[in-house]
Every structure is written in structure tokens, then in C-alpha cells.
Design an enzyme around this catalytic site. Structure first.
Site, PDB file in Angstrom:
ATOM      1  N   TYR A  50       0.856  -1.194   0.000  1.00  0.00           N
ATOM      2  CA  TYR A  50       0.000   0.000   0.000  1.00  0.00           C
ATOM      3  C   TYR A  50       0.883   1.232   0.000  1.00  0.00           C
ATOM      4  O   TYR A  50       1.837   1.316   0.792  1.00  0.00           O
ATOM      5  CB  TYR A  50      -0.901   0.029   1.238  1.00  0.00           C
ATOM      6  CG  TYR A  50      -2.329  -0.346   0.887  1.00  0.00           C
ATOM      7  CD1 TYR A  50      -3.124   0.548   0.167  1.00  0.00           C
ATOM      8  CD2 TYR A  50      -2.856  -1.578   1.237  1.00  0.00           C
ATOM      9  CE1 TYR A  50      -4.418   0.214  -0.185  1.00  0.00           C
ATOM     10  CE2 TYR A  50      -4.152  -1.923   0.883  1.00  0.00           C
ATOM     11  CZ  TYR A  50      -4.926  -1.019   0.170  1.00  0.00           C
ATOM     12  OH  TYR A  50      -6.212  -1.348  -0.201  1.00  0.00           O
ATOM     13  N   GLU A  52      -0.648   4.634  -0.404  1.00  0.00           N
ATOM     14  CA  GLU A  52      -1.590   5.763  -0.558  1.00  0.00           C
ATOM     15  C   GLU A  52      -0.863   7.087  -0.421  1.00  0.00           C
ATOM     16  O   GLU A  52       0.012   7.243   0.445  1.00  0.00           O
ATOM     17  CB  GLU A  52      -2.678   5.681   0.518  1.00  0.00           C
ATOM     18  CG  GLU A  52      -3.817   4.780   0.134  1.00  0.00           C
ATOM     19  CD  GLU A  52      -4.869   4.681   1.232  1.00  0.00           C
ATOM     20  OE1 GLU A  52      -4.652   5.239   2.326  1.00  0.00           O
ATOM     21  OE2 GLU A  52      -5.895   4.029   0.985  1.00  0.00           O
ATOM     22  N   ASP A 199      -8.341  13.552 -25.131  1.00  0.00           N
ATOM     23  CA  ASP A 199      -8.191  12.138 -24.757  1.00  0.00           C
ATOM     24  C   ASP A 199      -7.459  11.453 -25.909  1.00  0.00           C
ATOM     25  O   ASP A 199      -8.057  11.147 -26.944  1.00  0.00           O
ATOM     26  CB  ASP A 199      -9.573  11.522 -24.517  1.00  0.00           C
ATOM     27  CG  ASP A 199      -9.490  10.038 -24.151  1.00  0.00           C
ATOM     28  OD1 ASP A 199      -8.427   9.430 -24.353  1.00  0.00           O
ATOM     29  OD2 ASP A 199     -10.506   9.493 -23.676  1.00  0.00           O
ATOM     30  N   THR A 225      -4.588   6.367 -22.054  1.00  0.00           N
ATOM     31  CA  THR A 225      -4.398   5.049 -21.456  1.00  0.00           C
ATOM     32  C   THR A 225      -2.959   4.628 -21.781  1.00  0.00           C
ATOM     33  O   THR A 225      -2.311   5.224 -22.644  1.00  0.00           O
ATOM     34  CB  THR A 225      -5.383   4.017 -22.042  1.00  0.00           C
ATOM     35  OG1 THR A 225      -5.310   4.074 -23.464  1.00  0.00           O
ATOM     36  CG2 THR A 225      -6.804   4.293 -21.592  1.00  0.00           C
ATOM     37  N   LYS A 228      -2.502   0.790 -24.909  1.00  0.00           N
ATOM     38  CA  LYS A 228      -2.779   0.652 -26.352  1.00  0.00           C
ATOM     39  C   LYS A 228      -1.503   0.869 -27.155  1.00  0.00           C
ATOM     40  O   LYS A 228      -1.124   0.030 -27.965  1.00  0.00           O
ATOM     41  CB  LYS A 228      -3.849   1.654 -26.777  1.00  0.00           C
ATOM     42  CG  LYS A 228      -5.206   1.439 -26.129  1.00  0.00           C
ATOM     43  CD  LYS A 228      -6.157   2.547 -26.540  1.00  0.00           C
ATOM     44  CE  LYS A 228      -7.541   2.405 -25.997  1.00  0.00           C
ATOM     45  NZ  LYS A 228      -7.673   2.428 -24.533  1.00  0.00           N
ATOM     46  N   ARG A 234      -2.408  -2.102 -18.140  1.00  0.00           N
ATOM     47  CA  ARG A 234      -3.629  -1.293 -18.214  1.00  0.00           C
ATOM     48  C   ARG A 234      -3.630  -0.230 -17.128  1.00  0.00           C
ATOM     49  O   ARG A 234      -3.557  -0.536 -15.938  1.00  0.00           O
ATOM     50  CB  ARG A 234      -4.855  -2.196 -18.046  1.00  0.00           C
ATOM     51  CG  ARG A 234      -4.817  -3.437 -18.889  1.00  0.00           C
ATOM     52  CD  ARG A 234      -6.123  -4.166 -18.876  1.00  0.00           C
ATOM     53  NE  ARG A 234      -7.029  -3.541 -19.799  1.00  0.00           N
ATOM     54  CZ  ARG A 234      -7.011  -3.764 -21.117  1.00  0.00           C
ATOM     55  NH1 ARG A 234      -6.156  -4.605 -21.639  1.00  0.00           N
ATOM     56  NH2 ARG A 234      -7.858  -3.158 -21.909  1.00  0.00           N
TER      57      ARG A 234
HETATM   58  C1  LIG Z   1     -10.482   7.268 -26.165  1.00  0.00           C
HETATM   59  C2  LIG Z   1     -10.610   6.362 -24.984  1.00  0.00           C
HETATM   60  N1  LIG Z   1     -10.764   6.895 -23.759  1.00  0.00           N
HETATM   61  C3  LIG Z   1     -10.904   6.123 -22.669  1.00  0.00           C
HETATM   62  C4  LIG Z   1     -10.872   4.752 -22.761  1.00  0.00           C
HETATM   63  C5  LIG Z   1     -11.094   3.920 -21.533  1.00  0.00           C
HETATM   64  O1  LIG Z   1      -9.990   3.252 -21.128  1.00  0.00           O
HETATM   65  P1  LIG Z   1     -10.083   1.995 -20.114  1.00  0.00           P
HETATM   66  O2  LIG Z   1     -10.648   0.870 -20.894  1.00  0.00           O
HETATM   67  O3  LIG Z   1      -8.679   1.817 -19.664  1.00  0.00           O
HETATM   68  O4  LIG Z   1     -10.976   2.410 -18.995  1.00  0.00           O
HETATM   69  C6  LIG Z   1     -10.699   4.150 -24.007  1.00  0.00           C
HETATM   70  C7  LIG Z   1     -10.656   2.676 -24.130  1.00  0.00           C
HETATM   71  O5  LIG Z   1     -10.718   2.073 -25.130  1.00  0.00           O
HETATM   72  C8  LIG Z   1     -10.572   4.973 -25.154  1.00  0.00           C
HETATM   73  O6  LIG Z   1     -10.449   4.458 -26.374  1.00  0.00           O
END
Ligand SMILES: Cc1ncc(COP(=O)(O)O)c(C=O)c1O
Length: 408
Positions: A50, A52, A199, A225, A228, A234
Site C-alpha cells: 500500500y 496511498e 483524450d 491510457t 494501447k 492497463r
Molecule cells: C479514447 C478512450 N478513452 C478512454 C478509454 C477507456 O480506457 P479503459 O478501458 O482503460 O478504462 C478508451 C478505451 O478504449 C478509449 O479508447
């Protein structure tokens, strides 16, 4: 302590999954292979602890090594995009991309505030305010879409921004193959006093290698993320301009999360370094996506948007008299994995007209344009009439044997 005498059945399942991955073609645009040394770090003793809090300010003892790891992760996250730590702050603790987006919204918006984002059917993500996501229930959501040519409809975006005065405009997508003009979206957000979140989960690696447009300089906050295109386990990284650092950090912990997954953060740190050292890979990813789109187009498939500027290709499969779900199953039968996708114009997300292909995983195996042509032939045959499955399965096996998943 009683340890099992026999292997847990789960271990056998993992072995079978390893084999499935080795012997199939992964064209799922959001997936990739991760080097074994990074997977090992993620499965290491770090998971016992842990920690935190944040480096230098933990709520548990024994965290000296964890501070070092987390600092490395955030330093490398900045370095990957050549960002100055005077201007940007990174949080590497979010458990996933959807959680990270929610942490941002809750940090900077009040319940009921308006968010303007790309519609799910145009390529946006569930966590951008889809009605089935909590994000769509807690906030007032307006969406923009794409034009007939499948570019982002910037005119609609601007009109809605002026009309609805959102607190936040979200750029970025899950199923959008072409360029995103982050600069233009940033200027629209600025003109109405909105924050701009980019994003870049799908495009992060490409952006780091300079082969896709970057949002840095035009967005107040950026989320990606890590699994990918950044060779991590993850998780997610949240970048915010320095003045937002404190608000963001308290939203992540203690606002939303408990103990950070330090084994994951260690893997993320290693993935970031791997990504920085493999810029040529990202160039090839795009070349491969273009080659795949070109070869499929030549075979008479309708490529949505006419082509691609990224790792991602959308094909309208209705011309073949099937829908996206049927296409997904046909491909799966042959050992080719790609997922169904609704696109703008579809009546329902339950009956998608497209499949989404991506080239991160096949490029990791060292496949190039020539192999994309072979893959396109397999896809074309699988989606067509007649039962050629055995033949395609054989060709998939040949390809995957020629290009084993590189291990270290
Ligand atoms: C553009 C985008 N944002 C957020 C996410 C969410 O990610 P997670 O699956 O790690 O929660 C994804 C997942 O495919 C995504 O393509």
C-alpha cells in the site's frame, strides 16, 4: 500455508491464451503486445504494498522504493512528449482510462455542468458522456459528429460551443481514423472560456513519435491510457497544466481512488521508456494502416473516411450484405480479431455497420506493408460469400509463424 500440489487450472488457461495470441492476428485497434520484462514488473512483489498518497507524502511506511518508481513514471511521461515540468503536471495513478476521465470531470466540473464531446457513433468513447455511462448521467452532455467525408465537423462543434457554453470540450476518440485538429478545438474552447481535454488514448504513441498531430499547447489537460500504444499495463496518465495540479491530484486520491497500483505504475514507467526508444515502430504502424486500407479498397471495400492518418481503419461491411457483428464473427472463425463498430448514420449501436481495424499489434510482430496486403486478402475472403475458412486459417497460421511475437 497450504500451497496447491497441482497447478491451478487458471495457469492452464493462461497458457492457452498465450497460444491463441501467438497463433492469431490481432487487429483490435485498442490492443497491443507488451514486452515480457514489463509484464514481469507488473506481476512483481510491488503488488504487495500500500502506498496511498504521493511521493514524499505517503500514508504508509516502507515506501522509499515506491517514491522512486512513481517519480520515474511521471518524469518519463513528461519526457516522452518533451514537456517541461514547469508547465505540466502528470498523475500516473489512475486505474484506467474511463476512471481517469471521471476523475478529471469531478475535479473541474460540478454535477450538471455541460460537456461537449464527440458522439459515440462518430467515434467518441463511452466515458465522454455516453448516456449509458455515469459520465452521461452526472453531467449535461452535448455531442458533435463528423462530416460526410468523415472529418470532425468543426463547424458543428463551434456552433454547439457557442450555443451551449460547455465548461469542458473533449477532443479525442476511440474509433476515428483521421487527423484531429487539436489546435482548432483548443481555439474554440478558448473563445468561449471552456477547458479543453484531449483524450489521446488511441494516438499517444503516434503523437510521441511526431507522426500524428499533438494536443500539447492546445489543451489544458490530456489523458491517455497506457496499454494501447505505450507498451504499459492497463492504466492511464493524466496531464494537466501546472496550475491544476493540486485539484487533479486530490480528485484522483483521495477523491476517487485508494492505494495506487504501484506494480502497474512500475510497468507504465518501463513502457514509456520502451515507447521513447521505438519511434520507428510508430512510423511503421501508420504505414501499415495505410497499406491495409489501400489493399482493402482495391478489393472493393468501402473505407470509411476514404483512408487513415493513424493506426486505425474503419470498413463499412454492409456492402458485403453483412453487419459488423457478423463480420466480427467471420473473422474470429479465421483467427483474425477485429471488433464491430457503429459509425455515424447507423440506426443503432446494436447493429453496427462497420468493423474497426488497427495495426499496433501486427506492427509489434514486425509485419510490414507486404504482410498487410496478405492480411487484406484474408479479410476480403473471410467477409465474402462461401466457406474458405480452413484456407484462411492456414494462411493466418503461416503469417503468425513467420512473425512470432517478439520476446526478450
Ligand atoms: C479514447 C478512450 N478513452 C478512454 C478509454 C477507456 O480506457 P479503459 O478501458 O482503460 O478504462 C478508451 C478505451 O478504449 C478509449 O479508447
Amino acid at each position: 500455508m497450504k500451497f496447491p500440489k497441482e497447478k491451478d487450472i487458471i495457469e492452464g488457461i493462461i497458457k492457452r491464451e498465450e497460444k491463441r495470441q501467438e497463433e492469431s492476428l490481432n487487429l483490435i485497434a485498442s490492443e497491443n503486445h507488451i514486452p515480457a520484462y514489463i509484464r514481469a514488473a507488473s506481476g512483481s512483489v510491488l503488488m504487495h504494498k500500500y502506498a496511498e498518497g504521493y511521493p514524499g507524502k505517503r500514508y504508509y511506511p516502507g515506501t522509499m522504493h515506491y517514491d522512486h518508481i512513481e517519480k520515474k513514471a511521471t518524469e518519463r511521461a513528461l519526457k516522452l512528449f518533451n514537456l517541461s515540468k514547469k508547465q505540466w503536471h502528470v498523475n500516473a495513478q489512475p486505474y484506467s482510462g474511463a476512471v481517469a476521465n471521471m476523475e478529471l470531470y469531478l475535479a473541474f466540473l460540478k454535477q450538471g455542468d455541460t460537456i461537449l464531446s464527440m458522439a459515440l457513433k462518430s467515434g467518441g468513447h463511452l466515458s465522454h458522456g455516453s448516456s449509458v455511462s455515469h459520465t452521461g448521467k452526472l453531467f449535461h452532455i452535448e455531442h458533435y459528429g463528423v462530416t460526410e467525408k468523415y472529418d470532425i465537423d468543426y463547424a458543428e462543434l463551434k456552433k454547439k460551443a457557442v450555443r451551449y457554453k460547455p465548461k469542458l470540450i473533449v477532443s479525442g476518440a476511440s474509433a476515428f481514423p483521421k487527423k484531429i485538429d487539436f489546435k482548432k478545438i483548443g481555439a474554440i474552447a478558448k473563445s468561449i472560456g471552456a477547458l479543453h481535454l484531449a483524450d489521446i488514448s488511441h494516438y499517444a504513441g503516434l503523437i510521441s513519435a511526431g507522426v500524428y498531430l499533438s494536443p500539447f499547447g492546445y489543451a489544458d489537460m490530456v489523458m491517455t491510457t497506457t496499454h494501447k500504444s505505450l507498451f504499459g499495463p492497463r492504466g492511464a496518465l493524466l496531464y494537466v497544466k501546472k496550475e491544476f495540479a493540486q485539484t487533479l491530484d486530490t480528485s484522483v486520491f483521495p477523491g476517487m481512488q485508494g492505494g495506487p497500483h504501484m506494480h502497474t505504475i512500475a510497468g507504465i514507467a518501463m513502457g514509456l521508456e520502451f515507447a521513447r526508444e521505438n519511434k520507428e515502430y510508430y512510423r511503421q504502424v501508420i504505414k501499415n494502416a495505410k497499406a491495409l486500407a489501400f489493399a482493402l479498397k482495391k478489393k472493393g471495400h468501402r473505407i470509411i473516411g476514404g483512408g487513415t492518418d493513424s493506426h486505425l481503419v474503419l470498413i463499412d461491411v454492409t456492402k458485403k450484405g453483412i453487419d459488423g457483428s457478423q463480420a466480427e464473427r467471420k473473422l474470429e472463425t479465421c483467427g483474425i480479431y477485429a471488433n464491430r463498430n457503429a459509425v455515424q448514420g447507423d440506426a443503432s449501436v446494436q447493429k453496427p455497420s462497420a468493423i474497426r481495424l488497427g495495426t499496433y499489434a501486427t506492427s509489434y510482430r514486425g509485419m510490414k506493408e507486404k504482410e498487410m496486403k496478405r492480411i487484406a486478402e484474408c479479410i476480403d475472403q473471410a467477409l465474402g460469400k462461401g466457406n474458405f475458412y480452413a484456407n484462411i486459417q492456414k494462411r493466418v497460421k503461416e503469417l503468425t509463424r513467420e512473425f512470432p511475437v517478439p520476446e526478450n
